[in-house]
Scaffold this active site. Structure first.
Site, PDB file in Angstrom:
ATOM      1  N   GLU A   1      -4.167  -9.467   3.857  1.00  0.00           N
ATOM      2  CA  GLU A   1      -4.983  -9.175   5.052  1.00  0.00           C
ATOM      3  C   GLU A   1      -6.157 -10.122   5.230  1.00  0.00           C
ATOM      4  O   GLU A   1      -6.592 -10.399   6.345  1.00  0.00           O
ATOM      5  CB  GLU A   1      -5.492  -7.728   5.010  1.00  0.00           C
ATOM      6  CG  GLU A   1      -4.437  -6.674   5.285  1.00  0.00           C
ATOM      7  CD  GLU A   1      -3.518  -6.370   4.104  1.00  0.00           C
ATOM      8  OE1 GLU A   1      -3.628  -7.042   3.051  1.00  0.00           O
ATOM      9  OE2 GLU A   1      -2.685  -5.455   4.247  1.00  0.00           O
TER      10      GLU A   1
ATOM     11  N   GLU B   1       0.835  -1.209   0.000  1.00  0.00           N
ATOM     12  CA  GLU B   1       0.000   0.000   0.000  1.00  0.00           C
ATOM     13  C   GLU B   1       0.869   1.259   0.000  1.00  0.00           C
ATOM     14  O   GLU B   1       0.559   2.250  -0.653  1.00  0.00           O
ATOM     15  CB  GLU B   1      -0.951  -0.014   1.205  1.00  0.00           C
ATOM     16  CG  GLU B   1      -2.015  -1.100   1.078  1.00  0.00           C
ATOM     17  CD  GLU B   1      -2.945  -1.175   2.277  1.00  0.00           C
ATOM     18  OE1 GLU B   1      -2.440  -1.417   3.386  1.00  0.00           O
ATOM     19  OE2 GLU B   1      -4.164  -0.980   2.100  1.00  0.00           O
TER      20      GLU B   1
END
Ligand code: NAD
Length: 697
Positions: A126, A106
């Site tokens: 995740e 990210e």
């Protein structure tokens, strides 16, 4: 010292993240990145910035050491850092190598350009913790890689190699050779070429059927993982990247993240993640305890367990000698091992040449002299103390000094076994689960005199042979089987009270167990428990047992291996078929006891079974047999088919609230049948419930 170093190469600044082992994006590192960025922006000689990672990773994502602490969201949080980079007035180039996962990816997606070495693992994993990427990953990734690819990556969490992104906008260049030199040259060329400050957020998702594909992905995720909300939410969030403006999509992602964090499923998956890591930490054994080298092994007994245990060593490349008393069982054992490997090869999960390689590591023998120089020996002979005694006296006589002497006993006293030798410090229990070459759990039984380095070495060995080692103290049944006995007793009491085996099995299987208690007993062999109970009737006449299991065994119904147990089985098949013989046996037994059967709800079945585990688990914790509640949960998850989405019996009790658990137990005692005293809450459970606490804090 800052966790990000800063240097300047001519007109390009290089900010290097340095937080071993994987540059987890903890608070100190985030501060370091912001400081580096500020320095570069303030220096008029610097025209562009390269952001990279030292050591083994670009960045592995969040720093797990900060999980569940206020530092996770302390400013500058990851969203802030990404925003500062994205809005910087000079181009920032991410130089990715080795690993860019989760928050690490990210972060790279917040940069204006990205270059990568080949072979780097790229992922947003995740979902594996029941979450979704919460720092813009679901919105930015679909803007730089094909929509379907982004969807796949985020819904499955699986890594993709950096070179596979050639031709996408994720990486502007794949750099062979020196990554930093390449990244610096790339940055310089970008400024020289006036490539500006492109931001991923300004791109559009280019995919004509995004909504339809999102619906398809949501349905697939629901079908594949019906018990987990995260894959579905991941799909919805990725879909939002195509249908919503960037900021709205980001807000949607945030909202989904917040919802997922609070789900019991995510809590369970995070509990497992940390529980597995905690299991190898022993408070009084320092992490740097020197280990004994394990270069060779021996196994005594080539039966069901010994063969599987020998395979574990061979699979890890450790040569192993397999010892039996007689030629015939030795040959049978070796043949079973070969058949197992060949079956695996037939299914395409092992190369034919590896069958030979692994068989080549297993040497059969009838002589103790042949095993004398092994670094570890695991005994897996009959579960009978005099037989164990003879074996351990032999081992004591022949094994080289310092060899670890391990026993695979499932019920016998490891301290008594250790006392058969003059080196009890070298003796330990290694309780494998059947089939030993498949099941991940290894209960490591620490005897009163087991040396610390023997314990540490055995736990390290567990990792090497791809098992999860969990430490248990010495007690009857150790952690797992001591608890399962209470679970099985409740299951059998419920038969007396009005349930059928199929109703009990179905209820707990719906809850998520791989197999209910009666199907499980039929698989494992009903005679195993019968043998143990017969010993108990003599040793512990105070313990109460429901008698249906004995009556089933008295009919010779030992389970699948005899074609009948609590169910009947057709030849060569494993389907459990309800059997009128058992219905009659149960009905007669009830009549004998004068019991009028009552209807038992599935909810009662599930909670009597699970809370039986919890109450015994609490006693085990209090006695120090288990070091922590999560160890008990890891045992149940990896050895007993407990559903992962629930996270283990002790976590389940926490989620229910211990006050409610205690109340429910009082209700079970009030039913007035069977061993009602068992439902007196363990003192630890009662205390925690009164204090409003849980087993896991
Ligand atoms: P098994 O009967 O299949 O195998 C035992 C083997 O040991 C036989 O091949 C026998 O010939 C051999 N043996 C007996 N005495 C010996 C001696 N003195 N020297 C060398 N070999 C000898 O039994 P198993 O199921 O493999 O169980 C072995 C041990 O593992 C037991 O302690 C048992 O409690 C434990 N265990 C079994 C299971 C299971 O599910 N079967 C699970 C966990 C632990």
């Amino acid at each position: 010292m800052s966790q990000a170093s800063y240097s300047v190469q001519g007109d390009i600044a290089v900010v290097t993240m340095n937080n071993p082992p994987v540059n987890g994006l903890g608070l100190e590192l985030r501060r370091g990145i912001v400081d580096g960025l500020s320095a570069a922006l303030a220096d008029p000689a610097v025209r562009a910035i390269v952001l990279t990672g030292a050591g083994k990773a670009f960045s592995g994502g969040a720093d797990i050491r900060e999980f569940n602490t206020p530092k996770t969201f302390a400013e500058p949080n990851l969203m802030t850092v990404i925003s500062l980079i994205e809005n910087a007035s000079k181009p920032v180039v991410a130089a990715v190598h080795s690993v860019a996962m989760g928050g690490g990816l990210e972060l790279a997606l917040g940069c204006h350009f990205r270059v990568a070495s080949p072979g780097a693992q790229i992922a947003l994993p995740e979902v594996k913790l029941g979450l979704l990427p919460g720092a813009g990953g679901t919105q930015r990734l679909p803007r730089v890689v094909p929509f379907e690819m982004a969807m796949n990556m985020i819904v499955t969490g699986e890594p993709v190699l950096s070179e596979k992104f050639k031709g996408t906008r994720l990486f502007d260049a794949i750099i062979e050779g020196d990554l930093i030199a390449g990244a610096v040259a790339f940055a310089r060329a970008a400024v020289d070429g006036n490539r500006g400050l492109p931001r991923v957020r300004d791109l559009k998702v280019e995919y004509p059927h995004a909504e339809a594909f999102t619906q398809f992905a949501i349905q697939t995720a629901t079908a594949v993982a019906p018990r987990y909300p995260a894959p579905r939410k991941c799909a919805e969030a990725v879909g939002a990247a195509a249908t919503m403006p960037f900021d709205q999509g980001l807000a949607f992602e945030r909202r989904c993240f917040g919802e997922l964090v609070d789900t019991p499923e995510s809590r369970a998956l995070r509990h497992i993640f940390f529980g597995e890591r905690a299991a190898s930490k022993i408070p009084d054994v320092p992490e740097d305890t020197p280990l004994r080298p394990i270069r060779s092994a021996a196994v005594i007994g080539a039966g069901t367990m010994g063969g599987g245990i020998a395979m574990n060593f061979a699979n890890a490349g450790i040569p192993v000698r397999l010892l039996e008393v007689k030629q015939e069982p030795l040959e049978r054992g070796m043949a079973t091992i070969r058949r197992n490997y060949e079956n695996t090869a037939r299914k395409g999960r092992l190369k034919p040449e590896d069958v030979e390689k692994r068989m080549g590591l297993i040497t059969p023998t009838l002589s103790y002299q042949d095993i004398a120089d092994a670094d570890i020996v695991v005994e897996a002979v009959f579960e009978d103390m005099p037989v164990k005694e003879a074996v351990f006296r032999q081992l004591d006589a022949v094994m080289k000094p310092g060899a670890i002497l391990a026993s695979n006993t499932s019920t016998l006293d490891v301290d008594q076994i250790a006392a058969f030798t003059k080196r009890p410090q070298d003796v330990i229990g290694t309780h494998f689960f059947s089939p030993a070459n498949v099941m991940r759990l290894l209960e490591v039984v620490r005897g009163a005199k087991t040396a610390k380095d023997v314990l540490a070495t055995t736990l390290a060995l567990a990792k090497k042979i791809r098992k999860l080692g969990v430490v248990s103290g010495v007690c009857d049944g150790f952690i797992g089987n001591r608890m399962i006995e209470q679970y099985s007793r409740q299951a059998a009491y419920m038969l007396e009270e009005g349930a059928t085996p199929q109703q009990v099995d179905r209820a707990i299987e719906r809850f998520g167990f791989a197999m209910g208690p009666f199907r499980m007993a039929d698989l494992a062999g009903n005679d195993v428990g019968w043998y143990i109970r017969k010993r108990r009737y003599l040793e512990r006449p105070d313990m109460l047992y429901p008698k249906i299991p004995d009556k089933v065994c008295e009919l010779g119904r030992f389970g699948q291996k005899t074609g009948a147990g609590y169910y009947r089985y057709e030849t060569g098949k494993r389907d459990a078929i309800p059997d009128p013989v058992i219905e009659k046996l149960i009905a007669d037994h009830r009549a004998e006891l004068g019991i009028t059967p009552r209807r038992i709800s599935d909810d009662e079945i599930v909670h009597r079974l699970i809370f039986a585990l919890v109450n015994e688990g609490a006693r085990i914790l209090e006695e120090g047999i288990a070091l922590r509640a999560s160890d008990i949960d890891m045992i149940y998850l990896t050895g007993y088919g407990f559903p992962a989405h629930v996270g283990g019996p002790m976590l389940y009790a926490d989620v229910c609230g211990l006050y409610n658990v205690v109340n429910r137990m009082k209700g079970f005692a009030a039913l007035g049948h069977g061993d009602t005293a068992f439902w007196t809450p363990a003192p630890l459970l009662a205390r925690l419930a009164a204090e409003g606490k849980g087993f896991n804090g």
